[in-house]
Scaffold this motif. Structure first.
Motif, PDB file in Angstrom:
ATOM      1  N   UNK A   1       0.842  -1.197   0.000  1.00 17.34           N
ATOM      2  CA  UNK A   1       0.000   0.000   0.000  1.00 17.34           C
ATOM      3  C   UNK A   1       0.871   1.238   0.000  1.00 17.34           C
ATOM      4  N   UNK A   2       0.853   2.034  -1.083  1.00 17.22           N
ATOM      5  CA  UNK A   2       1.586   3.295  -1.090  1.00 17.22           C
ATOM      6  C   UNK A   2       1.122   4.201   0.050  1.00 17.22           C
ATOM      7  N   UNK A   3       1.962   5.190   0.392  1.00 14.83           N
ATOM      8  CA  UNK A   3       1.751   5.949   1.628  1.00 14.83           C
ATOM      9  C   UNK A   3       1.324   7.387   1.413  1.00 14.83           C
ATOM     10  N   UNK A   4       0.743   7.692   0.256  1.00 14.38           N
ATOM     11  CA  UNK A   4       0.277   9.053   0.013  1.00 14.38           C
ATOM     12  C   UNK A   4      -0.737   9.516   1.039  1.00 14.38           C
ATOM     13  N   UNK A   5      -1.545   8.586   1.563  1.00 14.57           N
ATOM     14  CA  UNK A   5      -2.561   8.918   2.571  1.00 14.57           C
ATOM     15  C   UNK A   5      -2.049   8.718   3.992  1.00 14.57           C
ATOM     16  N   UNK A   6      -0.763   8.417   4.149  1.00 12.85           N
ATOM     17  CA  UNK A   6      -0.126   8.214   5.461  1.00 12.85           C
ATOM     18  C   UNK A   6      -0.890   7.208   6.332  1.00 12.85           C
ATOM     19  N   UNK A   7      -1.000   5.962   5.890  1.00 10.11           N
ATOM     20  CA  UNK A   7      -1.690   4.954   6.707  1.00 10.11           C
ATOM     21  C   UNK A   7      -1.065   4.867   8.089  1.00 10.11           C
ATOM     22  N   UNK A   8      -1.922   4.768   9.114  1.00 10.24           N
ATOM     23  CA  UNK A   8      -1.432   4.955  10.480  1.00 10.24           C
ATOM     24  C   UNK A   8      -2.276   4.130  11.439  1.00 10.24           C
ATOM     25  N   UNK A   9      -2.273   4.520  12.691  1.00  9.54           N
ATOM     26  CA  UNK A   9      -3.102   3.859  13.683  1.00  9.54           C
ATOM     27  C   UNK A   9      -4.567   4.055  13.336  1.00  9.54           C
ATOM     28  N   UNK A  10      -5.365   3.051  13.648  1.00 12.06           N
ATOM     29  CA  UNK A  10      -6.795   3.094  13.374  1.00 12.06           C
ATOM     30  C   UNK A  10      -7.525   2.562  14.598  1.00 12.06           C
ATOM     31  N   UNK A  11      -8.111   3.457  15.378  1.00 10.12           N
ATOM     32  CA  UNK A  11      -8.755   3.028  16.618  1.00 10.12           C
ATOM     33  C   UNK A  11      -7.720   2.514  17.598  1.00 10.12           C
ATOM     34  N   UNK A  12      -7.940   1.314  18.111  1.00  9.49           N
ATOM     35  CA  UNK A  12      -6.997   0.726  19.045  1.00  9.49           C
ATOM     36  C   UNK A  12      -5.887  -0.045  18.350  1.00  9.49           C
ATOM     37  N   UNK A  13      -6.002  -0.176  17.032  1.00  4.61           N
ATOM     38  CA  UNK A  13      -4.988  -0.903  16.280  1.00  4.61           C
ATOM     39  C   UNK A  13      -4.361  -0.033  15.210  1.00  4.61           C
ATOM     40  N   UNK A  14      -4.007  -0.676  14.101  1.00  7.66           N
ATOM     41  CA  UNK A  14      -3.379   0.010  12.976  1.00  7.66           C
ATOM     42  C   UNK A  14      -4.132  -0.309  11.694  1.00  7.66           C
ATOM     43  N   UNK A  15      -3.939   0.538  10.710  1.00  8.37           N
ATOM     44  CA  UNK A  15      -4.347   0.201   9.354  1.00  8.37           C
ATOM     45  C   UNK A  15      -3.757  -1.167   9.015  1.00  8.37           C
ATOM     46  N   UNK A  16      -4.505  -2.061   8.381  1.00 11.49           N
ATOM     47  CA  UNK A  16      -4.001  -3.420   8.100  1.00 11.49           C
ATOM     48  C   UNK A  16      -2.725  -3.459   7.282  1.00 11.49           C
TER      49      UNK A  16
END
Length: 365
Positions: A336-351
């Motif tokens: 997954x490219x990082x243009x959208x800055x995948x990061x933490x999501x709730x109590x976890x992380x973006x998959x």
């Protein structure tokens, strides 16, 4: 064996087994013990070339003797992460041969430049033990230090690793969870660097016009490029560091694990992310400290790694007018490219997230 009785054959088999190293299990560790690791390793320019071939780092200080000497080094030092991996690799047979997962890092300090031809060895102290509630595993905390041939410390870091128990019923004599600093203090970062000459740092040759004053806390940088990991590459890399962890090599045994295949060494991801970070942080010429790190999810051969970084803080270094420090958080993803800055999501992380690394990097003023 011809002529041997059944009992004699069994005794010989037991004796032969005792000559091999099955690795430590959780109940084999003791709080406060010191472990001296085999084997000393002389790191040469050949290792540097192979490391470059595997990860593609382009930082000028580590790439060119002439560039490094003009800036103030004796010559091009080893890549900081090459030093880290060699020191780390020494510890694996004694600490994490039977690991389920490497969980995190803290209090990492790169204490002096290391040059090709230097011999490195490692020593670890067990600073914490905590049995898991299922009694099948436990967390081992160690502080590992890498030394050069003169006995000078070149690197120190803490890590904690989830290790299997040999016997779920085994009792643990003493347990403790160490208190670790959330970040390395800026005044502890660059004392071992030689005096540097920022006026001699050629930004054109380095490949980036952006120096310390061009970065601000809160800034996010997509490093744009991706790198696909091949099966042979990650195994060559792990062997380069003499890391013997079974989960990276034994494909036959891996068939019976929950993933069904070999895992890629987490340090491989760190070096890939560091190499990719050149695009946007090309003048971050040295890693000075590791504040925290987490391998969020596994990586497998065939996956493509991307990365982005956030500037958490900028810091002056006491007594140094030549360089400043950026506290960076680099997040690596797979497929997954990082243009959208995948990061933490709730109590976890973006998959897609596989690495979350908080570290200090040095940059010329």
């Amino acid at each position: 064996m011809p002529g041997a009785t059944g009992g004699a054959r069994q005794a010989l088999a037991r004796e032969a087994t005792m000559k091999t190293n099955p690795g430590r299990f959780f109940e084999d560790f003791r709080l406060g013990e010191t472990i001296r690791h085999a084997t000393p390793r002389t790191v040469t320019s050949g290792d540097v070339a192979l490391y470059t071939a595997l990860y593609g780092p382009r930082f000028a200080v580590q790439s060119s003797d002439a560039f490094a000497a003009a800036f103030g080094y004796d010559r091009a030092p080893l890549d900081d992460l090459l030093v880290f991996h060699v020191v780390f690799g020494k510890t694996v047979p004694d600490i994490s041969l039977n690991a389920v997962a490497n969980l995190g890092y803290a209090e990492g300090r790169f204490l002096r430049p290391v040059y090709p031809g230097e011999t490195l060895n490692s020593v670890s102290e067990v600073i914490g033990l905590k049995e898991s509630s299922n009694r099948q595993t436990g967390v081992v905390y160690v502080r590992s230090t890498g030394y050069d041939s003169a006995g000078e410390a070149v690197l120190s870091y803490c890590r904690w690793v989830l290790v299997r128990k040999r016997d779920p019923e085994a009792r643990i004599e003493a347990e403790a969870v160490p208190s670790l600093a959330k970040a390395v203090a800026p005044e502890d970062l660059a004392a071992a660097l030689p005096p540097l000459k920022p006026e001699a740092y050629d930004a054109g040759l380095a490949g980036s016009p952006h120096r310390f004053g061009d970065y601000a806390a809160g800034e996010r940088i997509d490093h744009v490029d991706g790198m696909t990991v091949e099966e042979a590459e990650h195994q060559i890399a792990t062997r380069l560091f003499q890391n013997t962890a079974k989960v990276h090599f034994d494909g036959y045994a891996a068939k019976d694990t929950r993933f069904g295949k070999r895992l890629i060494y987490g340090g491989h991801v760190i070096s890939l992310a560091r190499g990719l970070s050149f695009n946007g942080l090309g003048n971050a010429f040295a890693i000075a400290g590791i504040n925290a790190g987490r391998h969020v999810a596994p990586l497998f051969a065939g996956d493509t790694v991307y990365a982005w970084s956030e500037v958490l803080a900028v810091a002056d270094l006491p007594g140094r007018s030549d360089v400043g420090a950026l506290r960076l958080r680099t997040v690596a993803t797979k497929n997954q490219p990082c243009g959208a800055h995948p990061d933490k999501a709730g109590e976890g992380y973006d998959p897609a997230v596989i690495l979350d690394l908080d570290y200090w990097a040095l940059m010329p003023r």
